[in-house]
Design a protein around this motif. Structure first.
Motif, PDB file in Angstrom:
ATOM      1  N   TYR A  17     -85.812  78.951   0.748  1.00  0.00           N
ATOM      2  CA  TYR A  17     -86.127  78.462  -0.835  1.00  0.00           C
ATOM      3  C   TYR A  17     -85.410  77.444  -1.190  1.00  0.00           C
ATOM      4  N   CYS A  18     -86.104  76.668  -2.142  1.00  0.00           N
ATOM      5  CA  CYS A  18     -85.399  75.418  -2.549  1.00  0.00           C
ATOM      6  C   CYS A  18     -84.274  75.900  -3.343  1.00  0.00           C
ATOM      7  N   ASN A  19     -83.194  75.075  -3.341  1.00  0.00           N
ATOM      8  CA  ASN A  19     -82.069  75.131  -4.153  1.00  0.00           C
ATOM      9  C   ASN A  19     -82.478  74.625  -5.382  1.00  0.00           C
ATOM     10  N   THR A  20     -82.241  75.299  -6.759  1.00  0.00           N
ATOM     11  CA  THR A  20     -82.746  74.779  -8.226  1.00  0.00           C
ATOM     12  C   THR A  20     -81.557  75.271  -8.790  1.00  0.00           C
ATOM     13  N   LEU A 139     -91.832  74.590 -17.001  1.00  0.00           N
ATOM     14  CA  LEU A 139     -90.770  75.028 -16.053  1.00  0.00           C
ATOM     15  C   LEU A 139     -91.413  75.224 -14.616  1.00  0.00           C
ATOM     16  N   LEU A 140     -90.659  74.706 -13.582  1.00  0.00           N
ATOM     17  CA  LEU A 140     -91.121  74.596 -12.340  1.00  0.00           C
ATOM     18  C   LEU A 140     -90.176  75.347 -11.589  1.00  0.00           C
ATOM     19  N   PRO A 141     -90.258  76.020 -10.489  1.00  0.00           N
ATOM     20  CA  PRO A 141     -89.459  76.855  -9.907  1.00  0.00           C
ATOM     21  C   PRO A 141     -88.568  76.117  -8.929  1.00  0.00           C
ATOM     22  N   CYS A 142     -88.695  75.023  -8.894  1.00  0.00           N
ATOM     23  CA  CYS A 142     -87.650  74.135  -7.883  1.00  0.00           C
ATOM     24  C   CYS A 142     -87.136  72.677  -8.824  1.00  0.00           C
ATOM     25  N   GLN A 143     -87.393  72.719 -10.001  1.00  0.00           N
ATOM     26  CA  GLN A 143     -86.738  71.898 -10.878  1.00  0.00           C
ATOM     27  C   GLN A 143     -85.344  72.177 -11.403  1.00  0.00           C
ATOM     28  N   ALA A 144     -84.845  71.179 -11.959  1.00  0.00           N
ATOM     29  CA  ALA A 144     -83.657  71.427 -12.748  1.00  0.00           C
ATOM     30  C   ALA A 144     -83.686  71.225 -13.918  1.00  0.00           C
ATOM     31  N   PRO A 145     -83.838  71.982 -14.666  1.00  0.00           N
ATOM     32  CA  PRO A 145     -84.137  72.165 -16.488  1.00  0.00           C
ATOM     33  C   PRO A 145     -82.838  71.427 -16.898  1.00  0.00           C
ATOM     34  N   LEU A 146     -82.741  70.956 -17.837  1.00  0.00           N
ATOM     35  CA  LEU A 146     -81.445  70.479 -18.713  1.00  0.00           C
ATOM     36  C   LEU A 146     -80.907  71.828 -19.019  1.00  0.00           C
ATOM     37  N   ASN A 147     -81.311  72.578 -19.791  1.00  0.00           N
ATOM     38  CA  ASN A 147     -80.497  73.646 -20.162  1.00  0.00           C
ATOM     39  C   ASN A 147     -81.267  74.868 -19.635  1.00  0.00           C
ATOM     40  N   GLY A 148     -80.510  76.047 -19.415  1.00  0.00           N
ATOM     41  CA  GLY A 148     -81.013  77.032 -18.774  1.00  0.00           C
ATOM     42  C   GLY A 148     -80.559  77.713 -17.535  1.00  0.00           C
TER      43      GLY A 148
END
Length: 178
Positions: A17-20, A139-148
């Motif tokens: 799995y992608c590292n997010t 919100l995507l499962p492999c993105q890096a959101p700013l806060n969360g």
């Protein structure tokens, strides 16, 4: 001769799995995830954590309650949630594998999850839960959101869907005995 060894069993040690990881989880994070027999309180895990020691048991075709609790350092933020299950166990969380999405909320959010798309049964599957203060649709499962924060869990899905629940018909012709 005598041998001695220890065996450690993880629910799922799949590393495909992608590292997010959220860029900042110090202001807002996932405090608790409860679904099926998973009731995990964690807190700020630096943007991501994989919990593989408590496996969830879900059933195909049945509703399951989910409770998601955000955590905050000082200021309360609107939190958007999204959850996926990798139904086909291919290492990707696709749009048709979204099991839950929410509007903004600042406290415990609950809802029902209907498992209807399972393709692999009685095998460890990865479930990913994401919390973000931007917007659930983005919100995507492999993105890096700013806060969360993201958290991964392992679930097993039992296949107990009847023919009628699958929208399949069984035609029987009954003839009386002469």
């Amino acid at each position: 001769d005598t041998c001695e060894f220890n065996v450690n069993i993880d629910c799922d040690s799949i590393s495909k799995y992608c590292n997010t990881r959220a860029e900042n989880s110090q202001l807002m994070w996932i405090q608790n995830v409860t679904i099926a027999n998973i009731n995990n309180t964690s807190g700020d895990n630096n943007g991501y954590k994989y919990f593989n020691t408590n496996c969830g048991q879900l059933s195909n075709g049945q509703k399951t309650s989910i409770w998601l609790t955000p955590g905050f350092k000082a200021t309360t933020y609107n939190v958007y949630w999204k959850a996926w299950i990798d139904y086909n166990n291919d290492g990707f969380f696709l749009t048709n594998e979204i099991i839950f999405t929410s509007n903004a909320g600042t406290s415990v959010l609950s809802g029902n999850v209907l498992i209807t798309n399972a393709g692999v049964y009685n095998t460890p599957l990865r479930m990913r839960v994401g919390a973000d203060n931007a917007s659930a649709p983005s919100l995507l499962p492999c993105q890096a959101p700013l806060n969360g924060q993201f958290e991964d869990y392992t679930v097993f899905i039992k296949n107990n869907v009847s023919l009628l629940e699958n929208n399949s018909l069984l035609n029987l012709s009954l003839q009386p005995n002469p």
